[in-house]
Design an enzyme around this catalytic site. Sequence first.
Site, mmCIF file in Angstrom:
data_model
loop_
_atom_site.group_PDB
_atom_site.id
_atom_site.type_symbol
_atom_site.label_atom_id
_atom_site.label_comp_id
_atom_site.label_asym_id
_atom_site.label_seq_id
_atom_site.Cartn_x
_atom_site.Cartn_y
_atom_site.Cartn_z
ATOM 1 N N CYS A 348 0.813 -1.213 0.000
ATOM 2 C CA CYS A 348 0.000 0.000 0.000
ATOM 3 C C CYS A 348 0.843 1.257 0.000
ATOM 4 O O CYS A 348 0.911 1.983 1.003
ATOM 5 C CB CYS A 348 -0.944 -0.041 1.190
ATOM 6 S SG CYS A 348 -2.104 -1.390 0.984
ATOM 7 N N TYR A 377 21.312 -7.471 -4.466
ATOM 8 C CA TYR A 377 20.525 -6.510 -3.699
ATOM 9 C C TYR A 377 19.027 -6.709 -3.934
ATOM 10 O O TYR A 377 18.258 -5.761 -3.965
ATOM 11 C CB TYR A 377 20.963 -5.072 -4.023
ATOM 12 C CG TYR A 377 22.460 -4.886 -3.854
ATOM 13 C CD1 TYR A 377 23.019 -4.887 -2.591
ATOM 14 C CD2 TYR A 377 23.312 -4.776 -4.959
ATOM 15 C CE1 TYR A 377 24.396 -4.765 -2.419
ATOM 16 C CE2 TYR A 377 24.691 -4.645 -4.795
ATOM 17 C CZ TYR A 377 25.215 -4.647 -3.530
ATOM 18 O OH TYR A 377 26.574 -4.532 -3.356
HETATM 19 N N1 LLP Z 1 32.769 -3.252 -0.771
HETATM 20 C C1 LLP Z 1 32.166 -2.305 -0.032
HETATM 21 C C2 LLP Z 1 32.905 -1.669 1.059
HETATM 22 C C3 LLP Z 1 30.851 -1.920 -0.323
HETATM 23 O O1 LLP Z 1 30.266 -0.973 0.406
HETATM 24 C C4 LLP Z 1 30.154 -2.542 -1.386
HETATM 25 C C5 LLP Z 1 28.776 -2.188 -1.691
HETATM 26 C C6 LLP Z 1 30.819 -3.547 -2.122
HETATM 27 C C7 LLP Z 1 32.125 -3.878 -1.793
HETATM 28 C C8 LLP Z 1 30.179 -4.284 -3.252
HETATM 29 O O2 LLP Z 1 29.839 -3.422 -4.287
HETATM 30 P P1 LLP Z 1 29.323 -3.995 -5.684
HETATM 31 O O3 LLP Z 1 30.467 -4.771 -6.303
HETATM 32 O O4 LLP Z 1 28.156 -4.875 -5.423
HETATM 33 O O5 LLP Z 1 28.964 -2.796 -6.448
HETATM 34 N N2 LLP Z 1 21.831 -1.526 -2.635
HETATM 35 C C9 LLP Z 1 22.493 -0.881 -3.735
HETATM 36 C C10 LLP Z 1 23.981 -1.137 -3.750
HETATM 37 C C11 LLP Z 1 24.668 -0.798 -2.449
HETATM 38 C C12 LLP Z 1 26.141 -1.081 -2.469
HETATM 39 C C13 LLP Z 1 26.721 -0.986 -1.111
HETATM 40 N N3 LLP Z 1 28.105 -1.315 -1.027
HETATM 41 C C14 LLP Z 1 21.829 -1.298 -5.029
HETATM 42 O O6 LLP Z 1 20.868 -2.074 -4.995
HETATM 43 O O7 LLP Z 1 22.219 -0.850 -6.101
#
Ligand code: LLP
Length: 431
Positions: A348, A377
């Site tokens: 909602c 995510y």
């Molecule tokens: N290392 C650190 C310290 C991080 O903060 C993150 C992601 C990663 C690695 C991994 O990043 P990746 O390779 O997945 O880009 N919820 C958001 C994304 C948040 C990312 C947070 N940190 C989304 O759905 O796009």
Amino acid sequence: MHHFQVRNGEMHCEGVPLRRIARATGTPVYVYSHATLSRHYRVFDEAFEGVRHIVCYSMKANSNGSVVRTFTDLGSGADIVSGGELARALAAGAPPDKIVYSGVGKKPWEIEEALRRGILMFNVESREELEAIDAVAARLRKRAPVSIRVNPDVDAKTHPYISTGLMKNKFGIRIEQAVKDYEWAAGRRHLDVVGVDCHIGSQLTEVSPFVDAARRVRRLVDRLIAKGIPIRIVDIGGGLGIRYHDELPPHPREYADAVADAFRGLPVTLVLEPGRALVGNAGILLTEVLYTKRIPSPGGRGKKCFFIVDAAMNDLARPSLYGSYHAILPVGKTPRGRVTADVVGPVCESGDFLARERIMPPYRPGDLLAVMSAGAYGFSMSSNYNTRPRAAEVMVSGSRFEVVRERETVRDLFRAERTASFLVRGRGAKR
Ligand code: LLP
């Protein structure tokens, strides 16, 4: 490349028709392809061939035990951000000496647990955190391996909510301040300074911000080594983007070459923390159309459709939270024609949508839809908002599929709740 393909008019995950999974588990359900996960890991890992490195899968992207186990079986470590993720990483077979612990708010019990388990290093985000780790290590008579997460002040050119490497973000320590903190830490008996860490953001679709950050980190490492602080590990975080729609992210090899180049000639081990790049396109969210609704188009011409499906913002928060695009594809044969539609869930809130103003076939109740690129995510950010049980998760390998997390039951949602005793006692009583 992923293994969600249409064959004979039916979308499959590897050798399994998605319809079969929906029939067996109900919807909404997350479906992961083991072959895609493995392939993504190998491509990423091999891109760094010839460079001393450790891939620490960033568990926050998808912390399902079978997903993490897929990577640890291939040699992966883990990037964790909580005591909960530490427990999951160990349960899924991550070797403690390949676990790095990031995050701005580590609590004493979490620090203690990580120290007892003997993780590779803490990525420290403030002077106060350094002091806290020093205190816990002293109490346990241990030396805590630390690296400081520096904020290189580069623009990751991504969504502001997932950009972390700018001065205005809460993450990391300014490079000039970090030098002082390194000098302080190097003099503490219970801290072992091992590395430098940085992470500038997520879903990056260009290599240039990575290169800028890596060069700044390289200059810092050179300075620290010159001061007699022997840096052995450089962690450059995660952030490599994927294709959701029409993005053209760099290939892992291009990314690896650019990053490795910045540290050439240094006797360090590189740590990589990929999350999305490994799991994003290896998972989908399978959902069923419940109802359709037609209203006169706000523009006055034609009709606008709502497809009300059984997955919602509590299952996949990304569209509502960031306005993210996820392709939505039919699982089976689709009715002819095209309409402009919003795909919305039962929650909602007007912000509960999976897609807006998309041209798509005129779906009917009972049709199954695949919300693509939902492996990262997706489930890990899901919630029980509107008292909705969280979805089931399924993993496919070849022609087999298994439930790797049961759908929550409504009972599960109440289990931890207690009715306050004064409410029970007071029932019916006059005051
Ligand atoms: N290392 C650190 C310290 C991080 O903060 C993150 C992601 C990663 C690695 C991994 O990043 P990746 O390779 O997945 O880009 N919820 C958001 C994304 C948040 C990312 C947070 N940190 C989304 O759905 O796009």
